[in-house]
Design a protein around this motif. Structure first.
Motif, PDB file in Angstrom:
ATOM      1  N   VAL A 298       1.640  25.945  60.046  1.00 47.68           N
ATOM      2  CA  VAL A 298       2.270  24.866  59.281  1.00 47.68           C
ATOM      3  C   VAL A 298       3.582  25.316  58.651  1.00 47.68           C
ATOM      4  O   VAL A 298       4.578  24.583  58.673  1.00 47.68           O
ATOM      5  CB  VAL A 298       1.301  24.331  58.210  1.00 47.68           C
ATOM      6  N   SER A 299       3.612  26.514  58.064  1.00 45.40           N
ATOM      7  CA  SER A 299       4.831  26.963  57.393  1.00 45.40           C
ATOM      8  C   SER A 299       5.997  27.049  58.359  1.00 45.40           C
ATOM      9  O   SER A 299       7.151  26.782  57.990  1.00 45.40           O
ATOM     10  CB  SER A 299       4.601  28.324  56.728  1.00 45.40           C
ATOM     11  N   ALA A 300       5.729  27.404  59.619  1.00 51.86           N
ATOM     12  CA  ALA A 300       6.805  27.476  60.610  1.00 51.86           C
ATOM     13  C   ALA A 300       7.335  26.080  60.936  1.00 51.86           C
ATOM     14  O   ALA A 300       8.553  25.885  61.084  1.00 51.86           O
ATOM     15  CB  ALA A 300       6.310  28.172  61.871  1.00 51.86           C
ATOM     16  N   TRP A 301       6.456  25.074  61.034  1.00 45.51           N
ATOM     17  CA  TRP A 301       6.909  23.699  61.275  1.00 45.51           C
ATOM     18  C   TRP A 301       7.794  23.213  60.120  1.00 45.51           C
ATOM     19  O   TRP A 301       8.835  22.586  60.342  1.00 45.51           O
ATOM     20  CB  TRP A 301       5.713  22.753  61.440  1.00 45.51           C
ATOM     21  N   ILE A 302       7.382  23.526  58.895  1.00 47.69           N
ATOM     22  CA  ILE A 302       8.160  23.071  57.733  1.00 47.69           C
ATOM     23  C   ILE A 302       9.529  23.741  57.696  1.00 47.69           C
ATOM     24  O   ILE A 302      10.564  23.082  57.534  1.00 47.69           O
ATOM     25  CB  ILE A 302       7.387  23.357  56.429  1.00 47.69           C
ATOM     26  N   ASN A 303       9.537  25.048  57.849  1.00 50.15           N
ATOM     27  CA  ASN A 303      10.813  25.757  57.776  1.00 50.15           C
ATOM     28  C   ASN A 303      11.715  25.424  58.962  1.00 50.15           C
ATOM     29  O   ASN A 303      12.935  25.393  58.828  1.00 50.15           O
ATOM     30  CB  ASN A 303      10.573  27.268  57.683  1.00 50.15           C
ATOM     31  N   LEU A 304      11.118  25.167  60.121  1.00 49.59           N
ATOM     32  CA  LEU A 304      11.919  24.709  61.262  1.00 49.59           C
ATOM     33  C   LEU A 304      12.569  23.369  60.934  1.00 49.59           C
ATOM     34  O   LEU A 304      13.758  23.156  61.224  1.00 49.59           O
ATOM     35  CB  LEU A 304      11.034  24.579  62.500  1.00 49.59           C
ATOM     36  N   ALA A 305      11.814  22.476  60.323  1.00 53.01           N
ATOM     37  CA  ALA A 305      12.376  21.177  59.950  1.00 53.01           C
ATOM     38  C   ALA A 305      13.530  21.338  58.965  1.00 53.01           C
ATOM     39  O   ALA A 305      14.561  20.650  59.068  1.00 53.01           O
ATOM     40  CB  ALA A 305      11.293  20.284  59.362  1.00 53.01           C
ATOM     41  N   ILE A 306      13.375  22.238  58.007  1.00 53.80           N
ATOM     42  CA  ILE A 306      14.447  22.476  57.036  1.00 53.80           C
ATOM     43  C   ILE A 306      15.694  22.991  57.744  1.00 53.80           C
ATOM     44  O   ILE A 306      16.814  22.537  57.479  1.00 53.80           O
ATOM     45  CB  ILE A 306      13.979  23.469  55.960  1.00 53.80           C
ATOM     46  N   ALA A 307      15.499  23.950  58.654  1.00 50.15           N
ATOM     47  CA  ALA A 307      16.648  24.500  59.385  1.00 50.15           C
ATOM     48  C   ALA A 307      17.328  23.428  60.227  1.00 50.15           C
ATOM     49  O   ALA A 307      18.564  23.353  60.288  1.00 50.15           O
ATOM     50  CB  ALA A 307      16.194  25.666  60.257  1.00 50.15           C
TER      51      ALA A 307
END
Length: 358
Positions: A298-307
């Motif tokens: 999940v954290s990777a999906w969130i940070n990818l979205a931010i990027a």
């Protein structure tokens, strides 16, 4: 959208912001239990020869041989506590349950092992390893207070046993007593200076206390002991990020990936570090590799979205956040970032330029 926060120590159950995976179990923020110590008393008696063989087999993860040799010792000395402790260790290992606090509440095999360890204590109330192993089993079962009592007894009987100090430190962390936990984990590291896990457990406790510089030193010590251990390198990288040493963190995380390129959290953590360096394209590439390896991170999906939102790819950012929400609807980070993304989408439709750095 908000950038991931850095420099905060991991806390139990903390989901305040997307960030690199902490150097501990994400569910509990409590370090794993330490490795076991030997049961053989070091003599050349038949029982000690059998116990020593069992210890060696156990350390080599040959649980069938270890169990056979501990059982041999039990036949030779049916009133000796040590063989019972050895068999309980094997039974715990065979469950393949992570050696973390509350990893397997009400597990019948662990409950049975705890009962065997209590029987060992009845046979020899002064045998410290029986209390240490009982504390270990009780921690996995989630019985922290009982584990504390057993581990304190182990230290009373064997004050120089790093295993007992380390187990007590983990139990103290599990019950929210991080300051005395640091004391116990520091003592374990002092008594067993060649153990990388002792150093990493100490580093985790220090991070939880916000003592970031000291945590970095502990992780650096662990890396000197185990320079090719990917988890240890990753823990150092995470601590360096918390200390705002971004370039050193990137170097440590790249070394970790060089050792184990198939671990998704390593790529996600490197992406986070690159994001702090404002290398958005590099961060996106690492997040995508992390998700290729583990699409449920999940954290990777969130940070990818931010990027992606930083690049202006708002539609793709929304899709990624919605994917994260499906994976974990209770994660408040997802809702917070969806709210911010909605504001960015409104500004985009109205022709207003989004604020820089968001």
């Amino acid at each position: 959208m908000s950038a991931p926060l850095a420099g905060e120590a991991p806390r139990a159950g903390d989901k305040a912001s997307p960030a690199p995976e902490p150097p501990t179990s994400p569910a509990s923020a409590v370090p794993p239990l330490p490795a076991t110590s030997k049961l053989s008393r070091g003599s050349d008696s038949k029982i000690d020869v059998a116990l020593s063989a069992g210890d060696s087999a156990f350390e080599a993860d040959d649980f069938a041989s270890a169990d056979a040799r501990y059982r041999e010792a039990a036949v030779l000395a049916p009133r000796d506590a040590a063989p019972l402790v050895g068999m309980a260790r094997v039974a715990i290992a065979k469950t393949n349950v992570p050696t973390d606090f509350n990893a397997a509440p009400r597990n019948p095999a662990l409950e049975k092992a705890a009962a065997s360890l209590r029987q060992a204590i009845k046979l020899d109330a002064a045998f410290a390893p029986a209390y240490t192993e009982l504390g270990r089993a009780l921690l996995i079962l989630g019985k922290a207070d009982d584990a504390l009592a057993a581990l304190r007894k182990a230290i009373e009987l064997a004050p120089r046993d790093p295993e007992a100090h380390s187990g007590l430190g983990v139990a103290l962390l599990a019950t929210g007593r991080s300051e005395p936990a640091v004391t116990e984990l520091a003592r374990a590291a002092e008594l067993d200076p060649g153990s990388a896990p002792r150093q990493t457990n100490l580093g985790t406790a220090l991070l939880m206390r916000g003592r970031v510089t000291e945590a970095v030193r502990a992780y650096e010590g662990a890396v000197r002991i185990a320079p090719r251990d990917a988890r240890t390198l990753s823990d150092l990288g995470t601590a360096l990020l918390a200390d705002n040493q971004i370039d050193r963190a990137i170097a440590a995380l790249r070394r970790a990936i060089g050792v184990d390129a198939q671990r998704a959290t390593l790529h996600s953590n490197l992406g986070y570090a690159l994001q702090q360096k404002r290398d958005v394209e590099g961060a996106i590439a690492e997040y995508r590799e992390a998700l290729r390896l583990d699409e449920k991170l999940v954290s990777a999906w969130i940070n990818l979205a931010i990027a992606l939102s930083q690049k202006g790819d708002l539609g793709e950012a929304r899709r990624d956040l919605e994917r994260a929400q499906k994976l974990d609807p209770s994660d408040p980070r997802v809702r917070a970032n969806l709210d911010e993304l909605r504001d960015l989408e409104k500004k985009s439709r109205s022709g207003t330029k989004p604020d820089a750095g968001r």
